[in-house]
Design an enzyme around this catalytic site. Structure first.
Site, mmCIF file in Angstrom:
data_model
loop_
_atom_site.group_PDB
_atom_site.id
_atom_site.type_symbol
_atom_site.label_atom_id
_atom_site.label_comp_id
_atom_site.label_asym_id
_atom_site.label_seq_id
_atom_site.Cartn_x
_atom_site.Cartn_y
_atom_site.Cartn_z
ATOM 1 N N ARG A 66 0.817 -1.210 0.000
ATOM 2 C CA ARG A 66 0.000 0.000 0.000
ATOM 3 C C ARG A 66 0.855 1.267 0.000
ATOM 4 N NH1 ARG A 66 -3.405 2.427 4.452
ATOM 5 N NH2 ARG A 66 -5.178 3.449 3.450
ATOM 6 N N HIS A 70 0.235 4.411 -2.520
ATOM 7 C CA HIS A 70 -0.062 5.763 -2.043
ATOM 8 C C HIS A 70 1.046 6.746 -2.405
ATOM 9 C CE1 HIS A 70 -3.584 5.305 0.952
ATOM 10 N NE2 HIS A 70 -3.640 4.365 0.041
ATOM 11 N N ASP A 71 2.254 6.259 -2.579
ATOM 12 C CA ASP A 71 3.348 7.126 -3.011
ATOM 13 C C ASP A 71 3.194 7.490 -4.483
ATOM 14 O OD1 ASP A 71 5.891 8.497 -2.891
ATOM 15 O OD2 ASP A 71 6.705 6.797 -4.007
ATOM 16 N N VAL A 74 0.757 10.243 -5.840
ATOM 17 C CA VAL A 74 0.988 11.638 -5.468
ATOM 18 C C VAL A 74 2.373 12.052 -5.964
ATOM 19 C CG1 VAL A 74 1.076 13.304 -3.579
ATOM 20 C CG2 VAL A 74 -0.416 11.286 -3.398
ATOM 21 N N GLY A 76 3.921 11.136 -8.437
ATOM 22 C CA GLY A 76 4.662 10.047 -9.053
ATOM 23 C C GLY A 76 5.397 9.217 -8.019
ATOM 24 N N ASP A 78 8.090 8.706 -6.165
ATOM 25 C CA ASP A 78 9.282 9.485 -5.801
ATOM 26 C C ASP A 78 9.567 9.482 -4.305
ATOM 27 O OD1 ASP A 78 7.201 10.998 -4.841
ATOM 28 O OD2 ASP A 78 7.685 12.824 -5.964
ATOM 29 N N SER A 80 7.873 10.610 -1.928
ATOM 30 C CA SER A 80 7.418 11.814 -1.217
ATOM 31 C C SER A 80 6.617 11.440 0.028
ATOM 32 C CB SER A 80 6.585 12.702 -2.144
ATOM 33 O OG SER A 80 5.426 12.021 -2.609
ATOM 34 N N ASN A 98 -3.997 8.836 4.548
ATOM 35 C CA ASN A 98 -2.807 8.274 5.188
ATOM 36 C C ASN A 98 -2.810 8.335 6.717
ATOM 37 O OD1 ASN A 98 -1.684 7.716 2.674
ATOM 38 N ND2 ASN A 98 -0.635 9.684 2.556
ATOM 39 N N PRO A 167 -7.455 7.379 -4.522
ATOM 40 C CA PRO A 167 -8.850 6.925 -4.478
ATOM 41 C C PRO A 167 -9.284 6.629 -3.050
ATOM 42 C CG PRO A 167 -7.667 5.842 -6.253
ATOM 43 C CD PRO A 167 -6.634 6.574 -5.442
ATOM 44 N N HIS A 197 -6.388 -5.923 -2.621
ATOM 45 C CA HIS A 197 -7.214 -6.022 -1.418
ATOM 46 C C HIS A 197 -7.520 -7.474 -1.039
ATOM 47 C CE1 HIS A 197 -8.902 -1.625 -1.487
ATOM 48 N NE2 HIS A 197 -7.605 -1.697 -1.253
ATOM 49 N N THR A 198 -6.884 -8.391 -1.713
ATOM 50 C CA THR A 198 -6.963 -9.789 -1.300
ATOM 51 C C THR A 198 -6.173 -10.018 -0.017
ATOM 52 O OG1 THR A 198 -6.609 -12.082 -2.001
ATOM 53 C CG2 THR A 198 -4.979 -10.495 -2.694
#
Length: 331
Positions: A66, A70-71, A74, A76, A78, A80, A98, A167, A197-198
């Protein structure tokens, strides 16, 4: 003179052939052999530390996967997301998707520390996230793939991007698809990547509205199988218990397989963002059915989509930096 110049040009072209090939094959300047000379033990170091973390806590596999997702959504891929508050940087860790949710930062710290000892300022935090996501998937029983490497780390973060680009569990299908398309991903990628999400968990606060007030009319979500909904209500009350965890895939919660898609067809997707894949779009429904019937096809599509996601706006060449510490930019 002409012959010597011609020979020189051939040598130059041959020298840059791997780079050209990597661009054509993987996009940008990313290719799996990026650290083969500069840090040949890099992949093994990441793999061993991830394996230790997942052996200690099976849930960590989903958490590390995850982090990469999530990186990448946002600014790309990178790293962040890994930055803490400092100076002008407002950490993405504070965003709604987050906060009190993303985890696994200590594992990334341990990997970075080991890599800095082995080969200082060579392996980026962004590449660590990409490798850890792949290794976590494999350790959970999922597919393997070659990870294109060569990303560099950003020198900034985007709290607003984290709030709006990732999302959300209660987004509509069209909103989720739009967020994917803005990153160069399509509906096949959306359904395949949702299959992550499995494994993993979601908090009560992420799906409570489905149990009690889906459409603002104080009624539960009619697309949620009622006996399953009753089980969820028993431990996810109308108020309180926000942080209580529930398996995203109650059938095989720590095994990476296609049971997630089978759950969706049985109206037992935990999050609204899961269930809409079968209730709001015929193309995504068809894909869910294919993956539910064919685990190998799901694995194949998932690996392709992971590589594609990992290629979202990477920093390469002289852009960005190689952080010494994944939580802060270099001085």
């Amino acid at each position: 003179m002409a012959q010597s110049m011609s020979f020189f040009m051939v040598i130059v072209l041959l020298a840059f052939a791997p780079i050209c090939l990597s661009t054509k094959t993987y996009g940008g300047y990313l290719f799996p052999q990026f650290y083969d000379r500069s840090c040949p033990q890099a992949k093994q170091i990441v793999k061993s530390i991830v394996a230790k973390a997942v052996a200690k806590e099976a849930r960590m596999a989903a958490s590390l996967l995850r982090l990469h997702f999530h990186d990448c959504f946002v600014k790309g891929c990178d790293a962040s997301l890994l930055l803490d508050n400092s100076g002008s940087i407002i950490s993405e860790k504070r965003s709604n998707p987050n906060r009190n949710s993303v985890r696994g930062f200590e594992v990334i710290d341990e990997i970075k520390k080991a890599l800095e000892k082995e080969c200082p300022q060579t392996v980026s935090c962004a590449d660590i996230l990409a490798l850890a996501a792949r290794d976590s998937t494999v350790l959970a029983g999922g597919p393997n793939w070659e990870v294109p490497l060569g990303r560099r780390d950003s020198r900034g973060a985007s709290l607003s991007g984290s709030n709006y680009n990732i999302p959300a569990p209660n987004n509509t299908f069209n909103t989720i698809l739009t967020k994917f398309k803005l990153k160069g991903l399509d509906i096949v990628d959306l359904v395949a990547l949702s299959g992550s999400h499995t494994i993993g968990n979601a908090r009560c606060t992420s799906f409570r509205q489905r149990l009690y007030n889906q459409s603002g009319n104080s009624l539960p979500d009619y697309t949620l199988e009622q006996s399953y909904a009753a089980q969820l209500r028993a431990t996810c009350p109308r108020s309180g218990g926000d942080q209580t965890l529930f398996f995203l895939d109650f059938v095989s919660p720590i095994k990476f397989d296609n049971s997630y898609f089978k759950n969706l067809l049985a109206s037992k997707g935990l999050l609204n963002s899961d269930q809409v894949l079968v209730t709001k779009n015929q193309e995504s429904l068809a894909l869910v059915k294919q993956y539910a019937e064919n685990n190998e096809l799901f694995f194949e599509r998932f690996t392709k989509s992971m590589v594609k996601m990992g290629n979202i706006s990477p920093l390469t060449g002289f852009r960005g930096e190689i952080r010494k510490n994944c939580r802060k930019i270099n001085n």
